[in-house]
Write a protein that holds these residues in place. Structure first.
Motif, PDB file in Angstrom:
ATOM      1  N   GLU A  84      45.870  37.274  30.088  1.00 41.46           N
ATOM      2  CA  GLU A  84      46.468  38.168  30.780  1.00 41.46           C
ATOM      3  C   GLU A  84      46.835  38.912  32.567  1.00 41.46           C
ATOM      4  OE1 GLU A  84      44.173  40.867  28.930  1.00 41.46           O
ATOM      5  OE2 GLU A  84      42.936  40.188  27.465  1.00 41.46           O
ATOM      6  N   PHE A  85      47.377  37.533  33.078  1.00 41.56           N
ATOM      7  CA  PHE A  85      48.099  38.530  34.036  1.00 41.56           C
ATOM      8  C   PHE A  85      48.551  37.128  34.392  1.00 41.56           C
ATOM      9  CE2 PHE A  85      43.578  39.677  34.194  1.00 41.56           C
ATOM     10  CZ  PHE A  85      43.749  40.743  35.143  1.00 41.56           C
ATOM     11  N   THR A  86      50.811  37.271  34.897  1.00 37.87           N
ATOM     12  CA  THR A  86      51.449  36.879  34.952  1.00 37.87           C
ATOM     13  C   THR A  86      51.018  36.669  36.306  1.00 37.87           C
ATOM     14  OG1 THR A  86      52.706  38.476  35.435  1.00 37.87           O
ATOM     15  CG2 THR A  86      52.461  37.647  33.592  1.00 37.87           C
ATOM     16  N   LYS A  87      52.028  35.664  37.326  1.00 41.31           N
ATOM     17  CA  LYS A  87      52.426  35.334  38.323  1.00 41.31           C
ATOM     18  C   LYS A  87      52.544  36.945  39.257  1.00 41.31           C
ATOM     19  CE  LYS A  87      53.532  30.315  38.410  1.00 41.31           C
ATOM     20  NZ  LYS A  87      54.649  29.424  39.249  1.00 41.31           N
ATOM     21  N   LYS A  88      53.281  37.610  38.916  1.00 38.72           N
ATOM     22  CA  LYS A  88      53.545  39.094  39.711  1.00 38.72           C
ATOM     23  C   LYS A  88      52.568  39.593  39.730  1.00 38.72           C
ATOM     24  CE  LYS A  88      57.025  42.494  39.044  1.00 38.72           C
ATOM     25  NZ  LYS A  88      57.954  42.954  37.989  1.00 38.72           N
ATOM     26  N   GLN A  89      51.416  39.590  38.486  1.00 41.54           N
ATOM     27  CA  GLN A  89      50.146  40.616  38.451  1.00 41.54           C
ATOM     28  C   GLN A  89      49.696  39.825  39.260  1.00 41.54           C
ATOM     29  OE1 GLN A  89      49.569  39.884  34.024  1.00 41.54           O
ATOM     30  NE2 GLN A  89      50.554  42.363  33.514  1.00 41.54           N
ATOM     31  N   ILE A  90      49.525  38.633  39.271  1.00 38.10           N
ATOM     32  CA  ILE A  90      48.218  38.372  40.586  1.00 38.10           C
ATOM     33  C   ILE A  90      48.491  38.364  41.795  1.00 38.10           C
ATOM     34  CG2 ILE A  90      47.740  36.094  41.463  1.00 38.10           C
ATOM     35  CD1 ILE A  90      47.289  34.722  38.320  1.00 38.10           C
ATOM     36  N   GLY A  91      50.010  38.385  41.926  1.00 43.21           N
ATOM     37  CA  GLY A  91      50.425  39.313  43.208  1.00 43.21           C
ATOM     38  C   GLY A  91      50.302  40.881  43.920  1.00 43.21           C
ATOM     39  N   VAL A 118      40.244  43.896  38.246  1.00 42.46           N
ATOM     40  CA  VAL A 118      40.375  43.434  37.023  1.00 42.46           C
ATOM     41  C   VAL A 118      40.437  44.717  36.413  1.00 42.46           C
ATOM     42  CG1 VAL A 118      40.235  41.387  36.553  1.00 42.46           C
ATOM     43  CG2 VAL A 118      41.127  41.422  39.044  1.00 42.46           C
ATOM     44  N   ALA A 119      39.206  44.602  36.560  1.00 45.68           N
ATOM     45  CA  ALA A 119      38.065  46.045  35.554  1.00 45.68           C
ATOM     46  C   ALA A 119      39.175  47.100  35.271  1.00 45.68           C
ATOM     47  CB  ALA A 119      36.605  46.017  36.529  1.00 45.68           C
ATOM     48  N   GLY A 143      34.733  33.240  45.413  1.00 41.07           N
ATOM     49  CA  GLY A 143      35.352  33.586  43.885  1.00 41.07           C
ATOM     50  C   GLY A 143      35.210  34.458  42.545  1.00 41.07           C
ATOM     51  N   ILE A 144      35.592  35.270  42.346  1.00 43.31           N
ATOM     52  CA  ILE A 144      35.441  35.743  40.770  1.00 43.31           C
ATOM     53  C   ILE A 144      35.956  34.814  39.102  1.00 43.31           C
ATOM     54  CG2 ILE A 144      34.826  37.263  42.110  1.00 43.31           C
ATOM     55  CD1 ILE A 144      37.240  38.416  40.349  1.00 43.31           C
ATOM     56  N   ASN A 145      34.882  34.512  38.449  1.00 46.20           N
ATOM     57  CA  ASN A 145      36.075  34.079  37.283  1.00 46.20           C
ATOM     58  C   ASN A 145      36.298  35.268  36.337  1.00 46.20           C
ATOM     59  OD1 ASN A 145      36.052  32.612  35.047  1.00 46.20           O
ATOM     60  ND2 ASN A 145      34.583  31.100  34.495  1.00 46.20           N
ATOM     61  N   ALA A 181      37.196  42.807  50.129  1.00 41.16           N
ATOM     62  CA  ALA A 181      38.464  41.887  49.388  1.00 41.16           C
ATOM     63  C   ALA A 181      37.765  41.381  47.882  1.00 41.16           C
ATOM     64  CB  ALA A 181      39.131  41.728  50.126  1.00 41.16           C
ATOM     65  N   LEU A 182      37.093  40.710  48.058  1.00 40.31           N
ATOM     66  CA  LEU A 182      36.570  40.257  46.469  1.00 40.31           C
ATOM     67  C   LEU A 182      36.039  40.461  45.239  1.00 40.31           C
ATOM     68  CD1 LEU A 182      37.839  37.856  45.439  1.00 40.31           C
ATOM     69  CD2 LEU A 182      35.605  36.968  46.129  1.00 40.31           C
ATOM     70  N   GLY A 183      35.274  41.979  46.567  1.00 40.49           N
ATOM     71  CA  GLY A 183      34.869  43.095  45.356  1.00 40.49           C
ATOM     72  C   GLY A 183      35.597  44.299  45.020  1.00 40.49           C
ATOM     73  N   GLN A 184      36.462  44.152  45.408  1.00 39.72           N
ATOM     74  CA  GLN A 184      37.554  45.553  44.941  1.00 39.72           C
ATOM     75  C   GLN A 184      38.306  44.839  44.276  1.00 39.72           C
ATOM     76  OE1 GLN A 184      37.662  48.552  45.829  1.00 39.72           O
ATOM     77  NE2 GLN A 184      35.780  48.866  47.166  1.00 39.72           N
ATOM     78  N   VAL A 185      38.815  43.547  44.339  1.00 38.99           N
ATOM     79  CA  VAL A 185      39.460  42.712  43.888  1.00 38.99           C
ATOM     80  C   VAL A 185      38.533  43.012  42.084  1.00 38.99           C
ATOM     81  CG1 VAL A 185      40.444  40.527  43.313  1.00 38.99           C
ATOM     82  CG2 VAL A 185      41.230  41.915  44.724  1.00 38.99           C
ATOM     83  N   ARG A 186      37.459  43.027  42.030  1.00 38.09           N
ATOM     84  CA  ARG A 186      36.755  42.323  40.842  1.00 38.09           C
ATOM     85  C   ARG A 186      36.757  43.372  39.574  1.00 38.09           C
ATOM     86  NH1 ARG A 186      31.438  44.538  40.287  1.00 38.09           N
ATOM     87  NH2 ARG A 186      30.434  43.920  38.468  1.00 38.09           N
ATOM     88  N   LEU A 187      36.792  44.778  40.788  1.00 39.80           N
ATOM     89  CA  LEU A 187      36.963  46.662  40.561  1.00 39.80           C
ATOM     90  C   LEU A 187      38.506  46.496  39.798  1.00 39.80           C
ATOM     91  CD1 LEU A 187      35.129  48.470  43.026  1.00 39.80           C
ATOM     92  CD2 LEU A 187      34.284  47.969  40.459  1.00 39.80           C
TER      93      LEU A 187
END
Length: 596
Positions: free
Chosen positions: A337-344, A418-419, A328-330, A410-416
């Motif tokens: 700043e992230f709604t359920k829709k944005q997390i989706g 999010v940034a 995971g990442i924190n 996948a998580l590395g790209q999600v990290r980017l």
């Protein structure tokens, strides 16, 4: 239309300043904008250096004024006049303190109305920009990029020449060899049925130059790879290609990072502290999920596989039972700043990198967790997860469970992503490092065979050399190194195999018989019989380096005439159909399927 008829340009438009007041000057360029105020015509004249305001006054020269009234956008003109202090100064223009009162005007060429505006904020589609690239290149930003590219190439040549590198050209028509990506093939007319390949890199030739005793070689060279394109990749690209004899990995890194230091100082006045940090490949993957980590921000990966191995959430527990991992990442302090829709949407992003989903938790006051999966964990498990993730109130935790390669990607790209969404990617900040000890081999997902991670001439690290014949190829490490800037691989190289016996063992490990290896690389193996020095090298992606220096994320912005995502040039319509006579000369007969 008029001709120059002996008129000589004295200055570039953007170079005039207050020190030029009262000088008679001759300027040449394109009409950016015209304003007719009755007895005065104001023209902004543009060349690659910038703009200068020209005033045509009927009282100064009635003939020039009459011509100026007929000027249109993008007309090509020559103007003679006198520099004066500007009555209404423009602090937003470098030439805003002066203007030129015209005494002579030559209209050298007219222009139709351009299909795109010659300004940086035209918002026209990329396809239209590429179709009319010669107009797109008139824009100040594009000319600035090309001049930046030229300047960097000059800095590179000067630096390498100062350090005893010799610039040597290598062939473009070479033998097809299996080096990784698909080759572009060129049929030979005089050798019927045979083909050249365009080089993916000068790899074999620069090694042969080391065999020849040239000691230090470099070349700024075009390379070609027939592969799928993306924003920072083109079918033809430019490398700063280097090779050195009698050196080890640390020697290459030391001299090349000094070259990068000089480029950033001279071009951007940015001080680069040396030596650059060095991070092993395994650490980069564990911390960032990427072998080209962007270290401008945090959100590093954390492994919680041991904590969730027996939890009630089947996705996590089953993954660990199959030998997979949960990481995971924190996203610290950004939960709101992230709604359920944005997390989706983040989950959709993860799925494009083969993840099956993206689990999430929001941490509230007193470490209360809001999450659709929270009910599946005991209090002890949840506490352990939060402790491992260093979670506190306001944090958003994002998790992926799968085999390591998928989790990292996948998580590395999600990290980017999010940034990007949080605006953390500052193009005026530069974080650089070396990534080292790459795997020597990687498994081909389609065939299940092990192939060379970089290329088959990369040396294993010394302690792994005896494992070349083992079945545990995934654990072997290479003397390979990449230089990474802001999450982009800018350069990559390795210490080469220089012993013919080790090279044969490497080919054997890749499944090539002695006969196959000799058929494909016999000229190299033969050369190695005659006293080959230890050697190592590196190649920098010039296009990608310029892209970073220019502060853009699109490599097409720094290439004069790039291809689109389909490897097509919309301007020239290349590639095109060859006529029957050409194909007949080459003994080629097309067998195209009817796609309708």
């Amino acid at each position: 239309m008029e001709t120059l008829n002996g008129l000589k340009r004295t200055h570039y438009c953007g170079d005039l300043r207050e020190s030029n007041i009262n000088e008679e000057v001759v300027l040449m360029g394109w009409v950016q904008k015209k304003r007719n105020l009755g007895g005065l015509v104001f023209v902004d004249l543009r060349d690659r250096s910038g703009l200068c305001q020209i005033i045509f006054d009927t009282d100064v020269n009635a003939e020039a004024f009459a011509k100026a009234e007929k000027l249109g956008s993008e007309y090509v003109v020559a103007v003679k006049g006198k520099v004066a202090e500007r009555s209404s100064k423009n602090p937003n223009m470098p030439t805003g303190d002066i203007e030129v009162f015209a005494t002579e005007l030559k209209i050298l060429n007219k222009s139709e109305t351009p299909p795109i505006y010659i300004k940086d904020d035209d918002n026209v589609s990329e396809e239209l920009r590429l179709k009319y690239r010669y107009l797109d290149l008139r824009k100040p930003s594009m000319q600035k990029n090309l001049m930046l590219r030229s300047r960097v190439a000059g800095i590179v040549r000067n630096y390498l020449t100062e350090n005893n590198f010799c610039e040597i050209e290598t062939p473009f028509l070479i033998k097809p060899t299996p080096e990784g990506a698909r080759d572009y093939l060129v049929p030979s007319r005089v050798n019927e049925g045979k083909f050249y390949a365009l080089p993916q890199s000068p790899q074999l030739f620069k090694q042969l130059l080391m065999v020849s005793g040239m000691d230090r070689y470099f070349q700024i060279v075009k390379c070609f790879r027939d592969e799928d394109l993306r924003a920072d990749r083109q079918p033809e690209f430019t490398q700063i290609d280097c090779e050195m004899s009698f050196v080890e990995e640390e020697d290459v890194r030391a001299i090349m990072e000094k070259m990068i230091q000089r480029i950033f100082k001279e071009v951007l006045n940015v001080e680069v502290t040396l030596p650059l940090p060095v991070m092993p490949y395994s650490e980069a993957m564990e911390r960032y999920g990427s072998d080209k980590p962007d270290t401008r921000f945090g959100y590093e990966l954390t492994n919680i596989s041991d904590i969730v191995a027996n939890c009630g959430f089947g996705v996590f527990a089953n993954a660990t039972k199959k030998g997979m991992s949960v990481r995971g990442i924190n996203v610290e302090g950004k939960a709101e700043e992230f709604t359920k829709k944005q997390i989706g949407k983040l989950e959709d992003h993860a799925k494009t990198y083969k993840a099956k989903g993206l689990a999430w938790m929001k941490v509230g006051a007193n470490r209360e967790v809001t999450s659709p999966i929270a009910k599946f964990f005991t209090e002890e498990e949840m506490t352990a997860i939060l402790d491992r993730m260093n979670a506190k109130e306001g944090d958003l935790l994002l998790f992926v469970a799968d085999k390591d390669s998928v989790v990292f990607d996948a998580l590395g790209q999600v990290r980017l992503e999010v940034a990007r969404r949080l605006g953390l990617l500052n193009n005026n900040e530069y974080k650089m490092l070396w990534v080292t000890e790459f795997p020597l081999f990687e498994e081909d997902e389609e065939t299940g065979r092990f192939i060379a991670k970089h290329h088959p001439f990369t040396s294993p690290i010394d302690e792994d050399l005896d494992k070349l014949e083992s079945k545990d190829k995934a654990s072997l490490r290479a003397k390979a190194y990449d230089i990474v800037i802001n999450g982009y691989e800018v350069g990559g190289g390795s210490v080469r195999i220089f012993n013919s016996d080790v090279q044969k063992r490497m080919f054997s490990a890749l499944g090539l018989s002695d006969e196959e290896a000799y058929e494909k690389f016999g000229f190299l193996l033969d050369a190695f019989k005659y006293g080959t020095p230890p050697h190592a090298g590196i190649a920098f992606g010039l296009d990608r380096l310029i892209m970073i220096l220019a502060g853009t994320t699109n490599i097409k912005d720094v290439i004069a005439f790039p291809k689109n995502q389909s490897a097509v040039c919309p301007m020239t319509n290349a590639p095109a159909v060859a006529d029957e006579d050409q194909l007949k000369e080459l003994s080629i007969k097309l067998d195209l399927e009817d796609k309708e």
